[in-house]
Design an enzyme around this catalytic site. Structure first.
Site, PDB file in Angstrom:
ATOM      1  N   GLY A  65       2.983  19.110   2.373  1.00  0.00           N
ATOM      2  CA  GLY A  65       1.814  18.215   3.987  1.00  0.00           C
ATOM      3  C   GLY A  65       0.350  18.993   3.384  1.00  0.00           C
TER       4      GLY A  65
ATOM      5  N   LYS B  46      10.804  13.842  15.851  1.00  0.00           N
ATOM      6  CA  LYS B  46      10.595  15.865  16.048  1.00  0.00           C
ATOM      7  C   LYS B  46      12.186  16.098  16.175  1.00  0.00           C
ATOM      8  CE  LYS B  46       5.556  15.544  15.659  1.00  0.00           C
ATOM      9  NZ  LYS B  46       4.652  16.498  15.933  1.00  0.00           N
TER      10      LYS B  46
ATOM     11  N   LYS C 188      -7.651  13.800  -2.584  1.00  0.00           N
ATOM     12  CA  LYS C 188      -6.679  15.181  -2.191  1.00  0.00           C
ATOM     13  C   LYS C 188      -6.078  15.467  -3.585  1.00  0.00           C
ATOM     14  CE  LYS C 188      -2.834  12.991  -0.442  1.00  0.00           C
ATOM     15  NZ  LYS C 188      -2.509  13.363   0.515  1.00  0.00           N
TER      16      LYS C 188
ATOM     17  N   ARG D 188       2.718  15.856  -4.414  1.00  0.00           N
ATOM     18  CA  ARG D 188       3.658  14.757  -4.809  1.00  0.00           C
ATOM     19  C   ARG D 188       3.264  14.073  -5.763  1.00  0.00           C
ATOM     20  NH1 ARG D 188       3.745  11.437  -0.219  1.00  0.00           N
ATOM     21  NH2 ARG D 188       1.681  12.356   0.006  1.00  0.00           N
TER      22      ARG D 188
ATOM     23  N   GLY E 263      -2.240  21.176   7.776  1.00  0.00           N
ATOM     24  CA  GLY E 263      -1.732  21.363   6.821  1.00  0.00           C
ATOM     25  C   GLY E 263      -3.320  21.710   5.630  1.00  0.00           C
TER      26      GLY E 263
ATOM     27  N   GLY F 203      -2.568  17.915   4.358  1.00  0.00           N
ATOM     28  CA  GLY F 203      -3.111  17.008   5.557  1.00  0.00           C
ATOM     29  C   GLY F 203      -4.537  18.139   6.351  1.00  0.00           C
ATOM     30  N   TYR F 204      -4.956  16.989   7.818  1.00  0.00           N
ATOM     31  CA  TYR F 204      -5.476  17.258   8.661  1.00  0.00           C
ATOM     32  C   TYR F 204      -5.235  18.759   9.346  1.00  0.00           C
ATOM     33  CZ  TYR F 204      -8.350  17.683  12.561  1.00  0.00           C
ATOM     34  OH  TYR F 204      -9.303  18.472  13.715  1.00  0.00           O
TER      35      TYR F 204
HETATM   36  P1  NDP Z   1      -1.385  13.923   8.397  1.00  0.00           P
HETATM   37  O1  NDP Z   1      -2.332  12.231   8.653  1.00  0.00           O
HETATM   38  O2  NDP Z   1      -3.015  14.889   8.019  1.00  0.00           O
HETATM   39  O3  NDP Z   1      -1.312  14.091   7.104  1.00  0.00           O
HETATM   40  C1  NDP Z   1      -0.852  15.033   6.654  1.00  0.00           C
HETATM   41  C2  NDP Z   1       0.523  15.005   4.876  1.00  0.00           C
HETATM   42  O4  NDP Z   1       1.368  13.825   5.803  1.00  0.00           O
HETATM   43  C3  NDP Z   1      -0.554  13.934   3.936  1.00  0.00           C
HETATM   44  O5  NDP Z   1      -1.000  15.233   3.626  1.00  0.00           O
HETATM   45  C4  NDP Z   1       1.349  14.402   3.034  1.00  0.00           C
HETATM   46  O6  NDP Z   1       1.247  15.027   2.438  1.00  0.00           O
HETATM   47  C5  NDP Z   1       1.461  13.641   4.434  1.00  0.00           C
HETATM   48  N1  NDP Z   1       2.334  12.571   3.679  1.00  0.00           N
HETATM   49  C6  NDP Z   1       1.902  11.412   4.460  1.00  0.00           C
HETATM   50  N2  NDP Z   1       3.066  10.415   4.733  1.00  0.00           N
HETATM   51  C7  NDP Z   1       3.714  10.827   3.712  1.00  0.00           C
HETATM   52  C8  NDP Z   1       4.731  10.157   2.766  1.00  0.00           C
HETATM   53  N3  NDP Z   1       5.176   9.217   2.726  1.00  0.00           N
HETATM   54  N4  NDP Z   1       5.388  11.057   1.984  1.00  0.00           N
HETATM   55  C9  NDP Z   1       5.835  12.125   1.983  1.00  0.00           C
HETATM   56  N5  NDP Z   1       4.541  12.985   2.806  1.00  0.00           N
HETATM   57  C10 NDP Z   1       3.248  12.019   3.693  1.00  0.00           C
HETATM   58  O7  NDP Z   1      -1.569  14.827   9.229  1.00  0.00           O
HETATM   59  P2  NDP Z   1      -1.379  15.391  10.947  1.00  0.00           P
HETATM   60  O8  NDP Z   1      -2.472  16.791  10.183  1.00  0.00           O
HETATM   61  O9  NDP Z   1      -2.851  14.366  11.248  1.00  0.00           O
HETATM   62  O10 NDP Z   1       0.061  16.308  11.985  1.00  0.00           O
HETATM   63  C11 NDP Z   1       0.689  17.100  11.125  1.00  0.00           C
HETATM   64  C12 NDP Z   1       1.565  17.537  12.352  1.00  0.00           C
HETATM   65  O11 NDP Z   1      -0.177  17.602  13.512  1.00  0.00           O
HETATM   66  C13 NDP Z   1       1.748  16.358  12.912  1.00  0.00           C
HETATM   67  O12 NDP Z   1       3.568  16.748  13.401  1.00  0.00           O
HETATM   68  C14 NDP Z   1       1.551  15.861  14.126  1.00  0.00           C
HETATM   69  O13 NDP Z   1       2.530  14.616  15.515  1.00  0.00           O
HETATM   70  C15 NDP Z   1       0.830  16.939  14.739  1.00  0.00           C
HETATM   71  N6  NDP Z   1      -0.590  16.874  15.388  1.00  0.00           N
HETATM   72  C16 NDP Z   1      -1.302  17.199  16.400  1.00  0.00           C
HETATM   73  C17 NDP Z   1      -2.332  16.629  17.317  1.00  0.00           C
HETATM   74  C18 NDP Z   1      -2.674  17.695  18.340  1.00  0.00           C
HETATM   75  O14 NDP Z   1      -3.700  17.565  18.961  1.00  0.00           O
HETATM   76  N7  NDP Z   1      -1.620  18.508  18.920  1.00  0.00           N
HETATM   77  C19 NDP Z   1      -3.254  16.098  16.528  1.00  0.00           C
HETATM   78  C20 NDP Z   1      -2.934  15.507  15.239  1.00  0.00           C
HETATM   79  C21 NDP Z   1      -1.493  15.714  14.457  1.00  0.00           C
HETATM   80  P3  NDP Z   1       0.453  15.849   1.086  1.00  0.00           P
HETATM   81  O15 NDP Z   1      -0.925  16.385   1.628  1.00  0.00           O
HETATM   82  O16 NDP Z   1       1.701  16.679   0.382  1.00  0.00           O
HETATM   83  O17 NDP Z   1       0.154  14.183   1.161  1.00  0.00           O
HETATM   84  C1  GFR Z   2      -1.105  17.223  22.101  1.00  0.00           C
HETATM   85  O1  GFR Z   2      -0.448  17.233  21.167  1.00  0.00           O
HETATM   86  C2  GFR Z   2      -0.586  15.447  20.783  1.00  0.00           C
HETATM   87  C3  GFR Z   2      -0.880  14.806  20.140  1.00  0.00           C
HETATM   88  C4  GFR Z   2       0.940  15.721  19.842  1.00  0.00           C
HETATM   89  O2  GFR Z   2       2.557  16.228  20.121  1.00  0.00           O
HETATM   90  C5  GFR Z   2       1.192  14.415  18.688  1.00  0.00           C
HETATM   91  C6  GFR Z   2       0.066  13.677  18.819  1.00  0.00           C
HETATM   92  C7  GFR Z   2      -1.165  14.270  19.350  1.00  0.00           C
HETATM   93  C8  GFR Z   2      -2.578  12.927  19.131  1.00  0.00           C
HETATM   94  C9  GFR Z   2      -2.981  12.207  18.097  1.00  0.00           C
HETATM   95  C10 GFR Z   2      -2.823  12.640  16.893  1.00  0.00           C
HETATM   96  O3  GFR Z   2      -3.372  11.478  15.954  1.00  0.00           O
HETATM   97  O4  GFR Z   2      -2.644  12.596  20.462  1.00  0.00           O
HETATM   98  C11 GFR Z   2      -3.490  11.540  20.163  1.00  0.00           C
HETATM   99  C12 GFR Z   2      -3.543  10.931  18.833  1.00  0.00           C
HETATM  100  C13 GFR Z   2      -5.315  11.519  18.352  1.00  0.00           C
HETATM  101  C14 GFR Z   2      -4.848  10.130  18.949  1.00  0.00           C
HETATM  102  C15 GFR Z   2      -6.776  10.217  19.567  1.00  0.00           C
HETATM  103  C16 GFR Z   2      -5.905   8.774  19.269  1.00  0.00           C
HETATM  104  C17 GFR Z   2      -5.518   7.859  19.325  1.00  0.00           C
HETATM  105  C18 GFR Z   2      -7.127   8.059  19.958  1.00  0.00           C
HETATM  106  O5  GFR Z   2      -7.657   7.571  20.704  1.00  0.00           O
HETATM  107  C19 GFR Z   2      -7.638   9.628  20.202  1.00  0.00           C
HETATM  108  O6  GFR Z   2      -9.175   9.185  20.431  1.00  0.00           O
HETATM  109  C20 GFR Z   2      -9.681  10.780  20.184  1.00  0.00           C
END
Ligand code: NDP
Ligand code: GFR
Length: 293
Positions: A10, A138, A44, A35, A16, A13-14
């Protein structure tokens, strides 16, 4: 001591991509899973090639080819998954079960970090539908890791600043509001805001640390423990602009989460109007909404 070889799954990813960057910055031989279903995602591809330019290596493997995952994993010491979680419809997180199986079969991994990076799923048993799906998934991945005796570290990163601080914790936007800001409750509940690059830095620091073996690591630095009000005050001081606090969100919580309008029977000591006065043809909402078409 030689730096562990790190495979990020991953990795474009954001979070990653930030983990890949931090792994390279901290001197780890860094690998990204490439992949096959890249298709025409040119951004990508260019991100993968850019990491290759920065010294990372790309390992081709597919989640639908177990052996390809095992072969890739055999080339590294540490695996970090940053698979997407928010699109709970596609159950990406459960794809990690294939990764766990491959790590188990490879047998060489010194540390596996599954995709968490948010609220601690072990503490979200009470989470509301539909969001609870990602916490349940998870926890399923954690169960598989622990049953396979794979050494792990779980990262609970709290709130990514990009989603929670930039917008002063307003939903549906990524930028600070211009004049009014919705407060959640009284706005005094303490939360933790983390810059995503710091999440990645701390994540890489844990992978070779014996103190974090089979542990959850919480990212909760003292100065980033802030209430929404404190965050807003920081923004007001920086921007020199006062925002008008809107406090209605508490009402929405009581109405739409607690169900305070309907979570009780109208008892003997009260009456319900449309029962008392059935002759009133009250307006239904499909009628009411027509004027807005
Ligand atoms: P992304 O949406 O950026 O996706 C990450 C990667 O997932 C992609 O780059 C891709 O990997 C892989 N992926 C997506 N679909 C598939 C598939 N069908 N098969 C295989 N790989 C796939 O993820 P985020 O970075 O947003 O989220 C990562 C973690 O962070 C999650 O657990 C999320 O809950 C958490 N999170 C927490 C937040 C917070 O505020 N604490 C906010 C946002 C996310 P590849 O690079 O190989 O293409
Ligand atoms: C704080 O911990 C987490 C937060 C988590 O464990 C898993 C996901 C999140 C984020 C999601 C990331 O995509 O919380 C909300 C969601 C992001 C989000 C932001 C969803 C809807 C919204 O309107 C939004 O506004 C900024």
């Amino acid at each position: 001591m030689e730096k562990s070889k790190v495979l990020v799954v991953g990795g474009t990813g954001y979070i990653g991509r930030r983990i890949v960057k931090a792994s390279l910055a901290q001197g780890h031989p860094t690998f990204l899973l490439q992949r096959p279903d890249l298709g025409l995602d040119i951004d990508k591809l260019h991100m993968l090639l850019s990491f290759k330019n920065q010294g990372a290596r790309l390992l081709q493997a597919s989640f639908s080819d177990h052996q390809s995952l095992v072969d890739a994993i055999k080339k590294v010491d540490v695996v970090i998954s940053a698979m997407s979680g928010v699109h709970f419809r596609s159950h990406n997180l459960l794809l990690q079960l294939k990764l766990v199986q491959a790590i188990k079969d490879a047998g060489n991994v010194k540390r596996f970090l599954p995709s968490e990076f948010g609220m601690d799923p072990a503490r979200m048993g009470h989470a509301l539908e539909p969001g609870r799906v990602s916490f349940d998934e998870k926890m399923k991945v954690r169960k598989a890791i622990e049953e396979a005796n794979i050494p792990f570290t779980y990262i609970s990163a709290n709130c990514f600043a990009g989603y929670f601080a930039a917008n002063l914790s307003q939903m549906g936007t990524l930028l600070p509001p211009k004049d009014k800001v919705l407060l959640y409750g009284d706005g005094n509940v303490k939360v933790v805001y983390m810059d995503e690059d710091d999440v990645a830095t701390y994540t890489i620091k844990t992978i070779d640390d014996p103190r974090t073996l089979n542990k959850t690591v919480y990212l909760r630095p003292q100065e980033n423990i802030l209430s929404q009000r404190e965050l807003i005050e920081k923004w007001e001081k920086l921007s020199g602009k006062q925002l008008q606090n809107q406090v209605g969100v508490g009402h929405f919580y009581h109405i739409f989460y607690e169900g305070c309008l309907t979570n009780f029977e109208i008892g003997e000591d009260a009456e319900e109007a449309s029962q008392l006065y059935p002759e009133v043809n009250y307006k239904r909402m499909d009628q009411y909404l027509q004027i807005f078409l």
